[in-house]
Design an enzyme around this catalytic site. Structure first.
Site, PDB file in Angstrom:
ATOM      1  N   ASP A   1      36.321  53.899  29.824  1.00  0.00           N
ATOM      2  CA  ASP A   1      36.306  54.200  28.600  1.00  0.00           C
ATOM      3  C   ASP A   1      36.788  52.472  27.853  1.00  0.00           C
ATOM      4  O   ASP A   1      35.920  52.302  26.995  1.00  0.00           O
ATOM      5  CB  ASP A   1      37.375  55.119  28.236  1.00  0.00           C
ATOM      6  CG  ASP A   1      38.603  55.247  28.583  1.00  0.00           C
ATOM      7  OD1 ASP A   1      39.305  54.632  27.784  1.00  0.00           O
ATOM      8  OD2 ASP A   1      39.015  55.222  29.773  1.00  0.00           O
TER       9      ASP A   1
ATOM     10  N   THR B   1      33.788  56.952  36.404  1.00  0.00           N
ATOM     11  CA  THR B   1      35.319  57.228  36.519  1.00  0.00           C
ATOM     12  C   THR B   1      35.346  58.298  37.570  1.00  0.00           C
ATOM     13  O   THR B   1      34.893  59.088  37.408  1.00  0.00           O
ATOM     14  CB  THR B   1      35.939  58.046  35.103  1.00  0.00           C
ATOM     15  OG1 THR B   1      37.253  58.001  35.723  1.00  0.00           O
ATOM     16  CG2 THR B   1      35.096  58.626  34.312  1.00  0.00           C
TER      17      THR B   1
ATOM     18  N   ASP C   1      38.099  59.207  37.887  1.00  0.00           N
ATOM     19  CA  ASP C   1      39.322  60.821  37.131  1.00  0.00           C
ATOM     20  C   ASP C   1      38.400  61.958  37.052  1.00  0.00           C
ATOM     21  O   ASP C   1      39.487  62.698  36.081  1.00  0.00           O
ATOM     22  CB  ASP C   1      40.219  59.892  36.683  1.00  0.00           C
ATOM     23  CG  ASP C   1      40.798  59.106  36.803  1.00  0.00           C
ATOM     24  OD1 ASP C   1      40.797  59.065  38.094  1.00  0.00           O
ATOM     25  OD2 ASP C   1      41.680  57.900  36.287  1.00  0.00           O
TER      26      ASP C   1
ATOM     27  N   ARG D   1      45.318  58.945  37.020  1.00  0.00           N
ATOM     28  CA  ARG D   1      46.365  58.176  36.437  1.00  0.00           C
ATOM     29  C   ARG D   1      46.645  58.944  34.877  1.00  0.00           C
ATOM     30  O   ARG D   1      48.055  59.311  35.413  1.00  0.00           O
ATOM     31  CB  ARG D   1      45.625  56.227  35.346  1.00  0.00           C
ATOM     32  CG  ARG D   1      46.796  56.235  33.817  1.00  0.00           C
ATOM     33  CD  ARG D   1      46.221  54.492  33.544  1.00  0.00           C
ATOM     34  NE  ARG D   1      45.494  54.022  34.436  1.00  0.00           N
ATOM     35  CZ  ARG D   1      46.403  52.607  34.951  1.00  0.00           C
ATOM     36  NH1 ARG D   1      47.667  53.086  34.788  1.00  0.00           N
ATOM     37  NH2 ARG D   1      46.050  52.323  36.428  1.00  0.00           N
TER      38      ARG D   1
ATOM     39  N   GLU E   1      48.148  60.880  41.289  1.00  0.00           N
ATOM     40  CA  GLU E   1      49.211  59.294  41.801  1.00  0.00           C
ATOM     41  C   GLU E   1      49.782  59.198  40.332  1.00  0.00           C
ATOM     42  O   GLU E   1      50.980  58.891  39.864  1.00  0.00           O
ATOM     43  CB  GLU E   1      48.467  58.361  41.679  1.00  0.00           C
ATOM     44  CG  GLU E   1      47.069  57.727  40.794  1.00  0.00           C
ATOM     45  CD  GLU E   1      46.689  56.827  41.345  1.00  0.00           C
ATOM     46  OE1 GLU E   1      46.977  55.602  41.895  1.00  0.00           O
ATOM     47  OE2 GLU E   1      46.081  56.420  40.439  1.00  0.00           O
TER      48      GLU E   1
ATOM     49  N   TYR F   1      41.021  54.187  47.936  1.00  0.00           N
ATOM     50  CA  TYR F   1      40.043  52.933  48.418  1.00  0.00           C
ATOM     51  C   TYR F   1      39.160  54.258  48.931  1.00  0.00           C
ATOM     52  O   TYR F   1      37.392  53.257  48.988  1.00  0.00           O
ATOM     53  CB  TYR F   1      40.677  51.903  48.976  1.00  0.00           C
ATOM     54  CG  TYR F   1      41.753  51.445  47.715  1.00  0.00           C
ATOM     55  CD1 TYR F   1      41.323  50.280  46.305  1.00  0.00           C
ATOM     56  CD2 TYR F   1      43.183  51.481  47.657  1.00  0.00           C
ATOM     57  CE1 TYR F   1      41.847  50.135  45.279  1.00  0.00           C
ATOM     58  CE2 TYR F   1      43.918  50.684  46.645  1.00  0.00           C
ATOM     59  CZ  TYR F   1      43.165  50.537  45.827  1.00  0.00           C
ATOM     60  OH  TYR F   1      43.852  49.672  44.864  1.00  0.00           O
ATOM     61  N   TYR F   2      39.329  55.158  49.403  1.00  0.00           N
ATOM     62  CA  TYR F   2      38.284  55.546  50.349  1.00  0.00           C
ATOM     63  C   TYR F   2      37.307  56.160  49.536  1.00  0.00           C
ATOM     64  O   TYR F   2      36.666  56.282  50.066  1.00  0.00           O
ATOM     65  CB  TYR F   2      39.112  56.390  52.339  1.00  0.00           C
ATOM     66  CG  TYR F   2      38.224  57.452  52.640  1.00  0.00           C
ATOM     67  CD1 TYR F   2      37.834  56.948  53.767  1.00  0.00           C
ATOM     68  CD2 TYR F   2      38.123  58.548  52.313  1.00  0.00           C
ATOM     69  CE1 TYR F   2      37.607  57.417  54.554  1.00  0.00           C
ATOM     70  CE2 TYR F   2      36.977  58.910  53.245  1.00  0.00           C
ATOM     71  CZ  TYR F   2      36.778  58.596  54.236  1.00  0.00           C
ATOM     72  OH  TYR F   2      35.819  59.516  55.305  1.00  0.00           O
ATOM     73  N   SER F   3      37.867  56.842  49.124  1.00  0.00           N
ATOM     74  CA  SER F   3      37.226  57.908  47.923  1.00  0.00           C
ATOM     75  C   SER F   3      36.480  57.384  47.073  1.00  0.00           C
ATOM     76  O   SER F   3      34.608  57.267  47.327  1.00  0.00           O
ATOM     77  CB  SER F   3      37.402  59.397  47.658  1.00  0.00           C
ATOM     78  OG  SER F   3      38.443  59.334  47.793  1.00  0.00           O
TER      79      SER F   3
END
Length: 408
Positions: A122, A150, A152, A197, A267, A324-326
């Site tokens: 966004d 994203t 997320d 987030r 997280e 970071y792996y994903s």
């Protein structure tokens, strides 16, 4: 509208779609009209402000299909907010007194760009809308067509953002190896920290994907290899109320019975509590150019591990982050299909001068369309009332208590 030159940029954090989306756009333009020139700004808006770009030549067009096999972004990303002049000056992207929007607009004009494709979340796409509006006010027409990236899956009102399915699958695979550590010591607490987030979709989807993998495995209880020890025991999301004492009581019983506890943690869960605790202690909480808390600096996984370790009587604690792996993985088959449909439509919209962000509009019967920029927003909450998620928590024995609006 006559389109002579198109520019591409990827921005924000990585997701398993950027490389493929760049390749898909190049392929589609080459199929429809190879006379249209294509450039790519390096490192997103960073490259736009500095004029750093590459021209996609005939060899690049021939190689575009290779990008579908890789993750990351071949043209580079960065986090730059064009309306945050102070940050742009601090980073040396513009001079003191310069308006980043003006600098970016002048670069686009100098490069003769008719269409700008932004691949990002966004923040990336609303920044692009600000840029297009600025150019319009200054009598330069630019069509901006964005693609929603994203992991997320939290872009309003888009049903499914690019890369999220792959990220969930990758996080589940990561968890399978990390949870294999559960017998590396007695009374083991494992926290699998997943990116997210404000939205718990990725954590929930990863937990569901991991348990689907468990369903396909054969276990050997007589030898200590039990599903119970490999299972997910708790899922904590920003959209769920946080009851540490209540959950600790439930999880301690699992620890006492099976010798280990495995937690999937978004997280963003408990972020407000962690930030309040840090600020009350007089510590500065770092934020990015968009004002978001830098979650890697507050270590949510370590905070949760600390809260639970003593209450569960854990002798060994492990916190592992899959983000970071994903996020830099190559897109899976589901995402490749979604990327193809979105990049094809993005080019069609660009050629007819229709701006917006491509996505399935949840507020218009999930139709795939160019959604007007003013309707795009971030932070879409995961709907914890979905049947599949309710069934998952019920299987775990975890109460489904939604967070109050003020908590999320």
């Amino acid at each position: 509208m006559s389109v002579r030159r198109v520019a591409l940029l990827t921005a924000g954090g990585f997701a398993p779609c950027l490389s493929s989306a760049v390749g898909g756009l190049i392929e589609r333009y080459t199929e429809l009209d190879p006379s249209i020139e294509i450039i790519a700004y390096q490192y997103g808006y960073h490259g736009l402000l500095t004029g750093t770009k590459i021209e996609i030549d005939a060899e690049g067009r021939r190689q575009a299909g290779i990008l579908h096999r890789f993750g990351g972004s071949p043209i580079g990303n960065s986090r730059v907010k064009l309306t945050n002049a102070a940050d742009c000056v601090k980073r040396g992207l513009v001079a003191e007194g310069q308006d980043p929007l003006h600098v970016a607009a002048e670069q686009l004009k100098a490069d003769g760009v008719d269409v700008l494709h932004t691949i990002g979340g966004d923040d990336t796409n609303t920044t692009a809308a600000d840029l297009a509006a600025y150019l319009h006010e200054n009598d330069y027409e630019l069509t901006v067509v964005g693609l929603p990236k994203t992991i997320d899956n939290d872009v309003v009102p888009i049903k499914q953002s690019l890369g999220a399915w792959t990220a969930a699958e990758e996080a589940a695979g990561f968890a399978a190896n990390v949870i294999g550590e559960h017998r590396s010591g007695p009374r083991m607490l494992i926290v699998h920290e997943v990116m997210g987030r404000h939205c718990g979709w990725l954590t929930a989807a990863a937990a569901a994907e991991y348990r689907t993998w468990l369903d396909a495995q054969e276990f050997a209880p007589a030898l200590g290899l039990t599903r119970e020890r490999w299972d997910v025991h708790a899922v904590f999301l920003p959209e769920l109320a946080l009851d540490i004492d209540g959950e600790a009581e439930r999880l301690k019983a699992i620890m006492d019975t099976h010798g280990n506890v495995n937690i999937f943690l978004s997280e963003g869960a408990g972020m407000h509590e962690i930030v309040a605790q840090l600020e009350a202690a007089g510590e500065e909480v770092q934020r990015d150019p968009f004002g978001h808390v830098k979650l890697d600096t507050i270590n949510p996984g370590q905070w949760f591990a600390k809260q639970f370790a003593e209450k569960l009587g854990a002798e060994k604690v492990m916190v592992q982050k899959s983000g970071y792996y994903s996020r830099a993985a190559a897109a899976n088959a589901e995402d490749l299909r979604l990327i193809k449909s979105m990049t094809d439509l993005a080019v069609e919209c660009a050629l007819r001068g229709e701006p917006g962000v491509i996505g399935h509009d949840e507020e218009d019967e999930d139709k795939l369309k160019a959604i007007a920029f003013p309707r795009i927003a971030g932070g879409k909450a995961f709907d914890v009332h979905q049947e599949w998620f309710g069934a998952l928590l019920a299987d775990l024995g975890q109460p489904l208590v939604p967070a109050q609006p003020s908590e999320h």
